[in-house]
Design an enzyme around this catalytic site. Structure first.
Site, PDB file in Angstrom:
ATOM      1  N   SER A   1       0.821  -1.209   0.000  1.00 24.73           N
ATOM      2  CA  SER A   1       0.000   0.000   0.000  1.00 24.73           C
ATOM      3  C   SER A   1       0.855   1.259   0.000  1.00 24.73           C
ATOM      4  O   SER A   1       2.021   1.249   0.400  1.00 24.73           O
ATOM      5  CB  SER A   1      -0.901   0.022   1.240  1.00 24.73           C
ATOM      6  OG  SER A   1      -1.663  -1.156   1.308  1.00 24.73           O
TER       7      SER A   1
HETATM    8  N1  SAH Z   1      -0.193  -5.329   4.172  1.00 23.50           N
HETATM    9  C1  SAH Z   1       0.545  -5.593   2.935  1.00 23.50           C
HETATM   10  C2  SAH Z   1      -0.247  -5.266   1.693  1.00 23.50           C
HETATM   11  C3  SAH Z   1      -1.292  -6.232   1.501  1.00 23.50           C
HETATM   12  S1  SAH Z   1      -1.927  -6.491  -0.116  1.00 23.50           S
HETATM   13  C4  SAH Z   1       1.875  -4.886   2.919  1.00 23.50           C
HETATM   14  O1  SAH Z   1       2.214  -4.181   3.878  1.00 23.50           O
HETATM   15  O2  SAH Z   1       2.592  -5.075   1.947  1.00 23.50           O
HETATM   16  C5  SAH Z   1      -3.169  -7.638   0.409  1.00 23.50           C
HETATM   17  C6  SAH Z   1      -2.649  -9.002   0.735  1.00 23.50           C
HETATM   18  O3  SAH Z   1      -3.738  -9.732   1.278  1.00 23.50           O
HETATM   19  C7  SAH Z   1      -2.177  -9.791  -0.486  1.00 23.50           C
HETATM   20  O4  SAH Z   1      -0.864 -10.240  -0.269  1.00 23.50           O
HETATM   21  C8  SAH Z   1      -3.164 -10.955  -0.563  1.00 23.50           C
HETATM   22  O5  SAH Z   1      -2.582 -12.165  -1.030  1.00 23.50           O
HETATM   23  C9  SAH Z   1      -3.621 -11.076   0.875  1.00 23.50           C
HETATM   24  N2  SAH Z   1      -4.907 -11.735   1.102  1.00 23.50           N
HETATM   25  C10 SAH Z   1      -6.059 -11.613   0.398  1.00 23.50           C
HETATM   26  N3  SAH Z   1      -7.036 -12.362   0.971  1.00 23.50           N
HETATM   27  C11 SAH Z   1      -6.486 -12.955   2.070  1.00 23.50           C
HETATM   28  C12 SAH Z   1      -6.985 -13.835   3.069  1.00 23.50           C
HETATM   29  N4  SAH Z   1      -8.251 -14.276   3.094  1.00 23.50           N
HETATM   30  N5  SAH Z   1      -6.139 -14.247   4.040  1.00 23.50           N
HETATM   31  C13 SAH Z   1      -4.840 -13.831   4.066  1.00 23.50           C
HETATM   32  N6  SAH Z   1      -4.321 -12.995   3.138  1.00 23.50           N
HETATM   33  C14 SAH Z   1      -5.123 -12.558   2.153  1.00 23.50           C
END
Ligand code: SAH
Length: 213
Positions: free
Chosen positions: A61
């Site tokens: 993000s």
């Molecule tokens: N917080 C992260 C950015 C996240 S992007 C950072 O600091 O870089 C969102 C992430 O959520 C992605 O990697 C995606 O694979 C994950 N995601 C989506 N659905 C999910 C779920 N049900 N459980 C765990 N991770 C999930």
């Protein structure tokens, strides 16, 4: 540019200028080397005012969004925080500087192992990353003082509210696939209090209490 200077610039122009005022949080953003959480070819853009690709169709993000979510979560030393969506591991790293223990769940195992490696290199040992469906929370480790969901959900999963302790905060983007509203839900003795923190855009939360893959 020198990464230390780049971080100072990022904090001043992107965070302080937009109303991030908590000095502990600003300190964490000055400390954590964001360029270690992006791929080699994007390192020169690590401190820019944008989200960046981390592969697998996912993103790290925008710094301001990480700061806004962190400030809204109000993490305190000693607290236990759950992050859903480890991605690059950057948000977890920021949280690890501000609270006692961070649990983070990621559904894509390659991202989870990459994040673990960066945390180990940096000596951020109070982060536990698990692979799985975070839309169901992490009942084994509940209750949490705070839960931050870094992927967009179609609705607020009841399971996450249940895993908040009294006074616990849940920060979650809720909406359709293209646009969401960032919400803060606080669990109190009387029930839950909910407020809107504005519009946002996240990749999809995929899982039992999220979107279908
Ligand atoms: N917080 C992260 C950015 C996240 S992007 C950072 O600091 O870089 C969102 C992430 O959520 C992605 O990697 C995606 O694979 C994950 N995601 C989506 N659905 C999910 C779920 N049900 N459980 C765990 N991770 C999930």
């Amino acid at each position: 540019m020198d990464p230390v200077l780049a971080r100072q610039h990022m904090v001043k122009e992107q965070l302080e200028a937009r109303g991030i005022t908590d000095t502990r949080i600003l300190g964490a953003f000055r400390e954590v080397p964001r360029h270690k959480f992006v791929e080699e070819y994007l390192k020169y853009r690590a401190y820019d005012d944008y989200p960046l690709s981390i592969g697998f169709g996912q993103t790290i993000s925008q710094p301001y969004m990480v700061a806004l979510m962190t400030q809204s979560l109000m993490p305190k030393p000693q607290e236990k925080i759950l992050e859903i969506g480890t991605g690059s591991g950057y948000q977890a790293a920021i949280l690890s500087r501000l609270c006692g223990t961070v649990h983070s769940i990621e559904r894509i195992s390659a991202l989870a192992s990459r994040a673990r490696k960066v945390h180990d290199e940096l000596g951020y040992y109070n982060i536990n990353i698990r692979i799985g469906d975070g839309s169901q929370g992490l009942p084994k480790e509940a209750p949490f003082d705070g839960i931050v969901v870094t992927a967009g959900a179609p609705h607020v999963p009841g399971a996450l509210i249940e895993q908040l302790g009294e006074g616990g905060r849940l920060i979650i983007p809720v909406g359709d696939e293209s646009l969401q509203e960032l919400r803060r839900i606080v669990r109190t003795k009387e029930g839950v209090r909910e407020e809107s923190l504005g519009g946002c855009r996240f990749v999809k939360l995929i899982g039992r209490n999220g979107w279908e893959s």
